[in-house]
Design an enzyme around this catalytic site. Structure first.
Site, PDB file in Angstrom:
ATOM      1  N   ARG A  61       0.813  -1.220   0.000  1.00  0.00           N
ATOM      2  CA  ARG A  61       0.000   0.000   0.000  1.00  0.00           C
ATOM      3  C   ARG A  61       0.844   1.265   0.000  1.00  0.00           C
ATOM      4  O   ARG A  61       0.360   2.333  -0.380  1.00  0.00           O
ATOM      5  CB  ARG A  61      -1.002  -0.032   1.157  1.00  0.00           C
ATOM      6  CG  ARG A  61      -2.107  -1.070   0.921  1.00  0.00           C
ATOM      7  CD  ARG A  61      -3.125  -1.064   2.033  1.00  0.00           C
ATOM      8  NE  ARG A  61      -2.510  -1.330   3.316  1.00  0.00           N
ATOM      9  CZ  ARG A  61      -2.586  -2.476   3.979  1.00  0.00           C
ATOM     10  NH1 ARG A  61      -3.249  -3.488   3.469  1.00  0.00           N
ATOM     11  NH2 ARG A  61      -2.001  -2.612   5.158  1.00  0.00           N
ATOM     12  N   GLU A 107       6.383 -10.219  14.722  1.00  0.00           N
ATOM     13  CA  GLU A 107       5.908 -10.738  16.002  1.00  0.00           C
ATOM     14  C   GLU A 107       6.129 -12.246  16.085  1.00  0.00           C
ATOM     15  O   GLU A 107       6.557 -12.767  17.105  1.00  0.00           O
ATOM     16  CB  GLU A 107       4.422 -10.396  16.162  1.00  0.00           C
ATOM     17  CG  GLU A 107       3.888 -10.692  17.533  1.00  0.00           C
ATOM     18  CD  GLU A 107       2.450 -10.243  17.706  1.00  0.00           C
ATOM     19  OE1 GLU A 107       1.884 -10.555  18.752  1.00  0.00           O
ATOM     20  OE2 GLU A 107       1.906  -9.599  16.788  1.00  0.00           O
TER      21      GLU A 107
END
Length: 171
Positions: free
Chosen positions: A59, A96
């Site tokens: 994006r 993560e």
């Protein structure tokens, strides 16, 4: 800014339970909001020497291309491995749960080029920290990292190796 904030749609439990996803596609699809977003961000850099915009997959390509057009610069793409056709340099960074890798053409910039890194969202900061390292390794100077939105509670700004960070909207 509230008008732009209100155009962004919240999607609960996406991409997984407990996450509230900020869906910017509604802002991108609304011509007035999209133009206002680009104008507000680009205005920060008018009159500055900016040689390139760096768009971060995927994006960030949208915001980056619009900013490059508005500022009269080119756009350099930072992509996932195997997507760029010429010689690249890579940076692997922690997520993560695991790692990811980004790459940029090794000849993306001339020494001393001044660039703005553009992406849609600043969350944990891991992606943009990796991009910043790639840009510096290629010999360019980051003027600022520009985001449409920032999730402040994730403290991504603190992970970035620079203090020049701008977010149009903060959540």
């Amino acid at each position: 800014m509230e008008d732009l904030r209100n155009v962004i749609r919240d999607i609960p439990d996406f991409p997984k339970k407990g996450i509230v996803f900020k869906d910017i596609t509604t802002l991108l699809a609304d011509a007035k909001s999209f133009h206002r977003m680009v104008d507000l961000i680009a205005h920060r850099y008018i009159g500055q020497k900016i040689d390139q915009i760096v768009g971060v997959e995927a994006r960030g390509f949208i915001l980056g291309a619009a900013l490059a057009y508005k500022l009269g610069t080119g756009i350099t793409l930072v992509r996932k491995p195997g997507k760029l056709p010429y010689k690249t340099i890579q940076k692997t960074y922690q997520l993560e749960y695991g790692t990811d890798t980004l790459e940029i053409h090794s000849d993306a910039f001339k020494p001393g080029d001044r660039v703005v890194v553009a992406d849609d969202l600043l969350a944990t900061g891991g992606t943009v920290a990796a991009v910043a390292e790639l840009v510096k390794e290629c010999g360019a100077e980051i003027v600022e990292c520009a985001f449409l939105a920032e999730l402040e509670f994730l403290k991504g700004r603190e992970r970035l190796p620079l203090d020049r960070v701008f977010s149009l909207l903060k959540f």
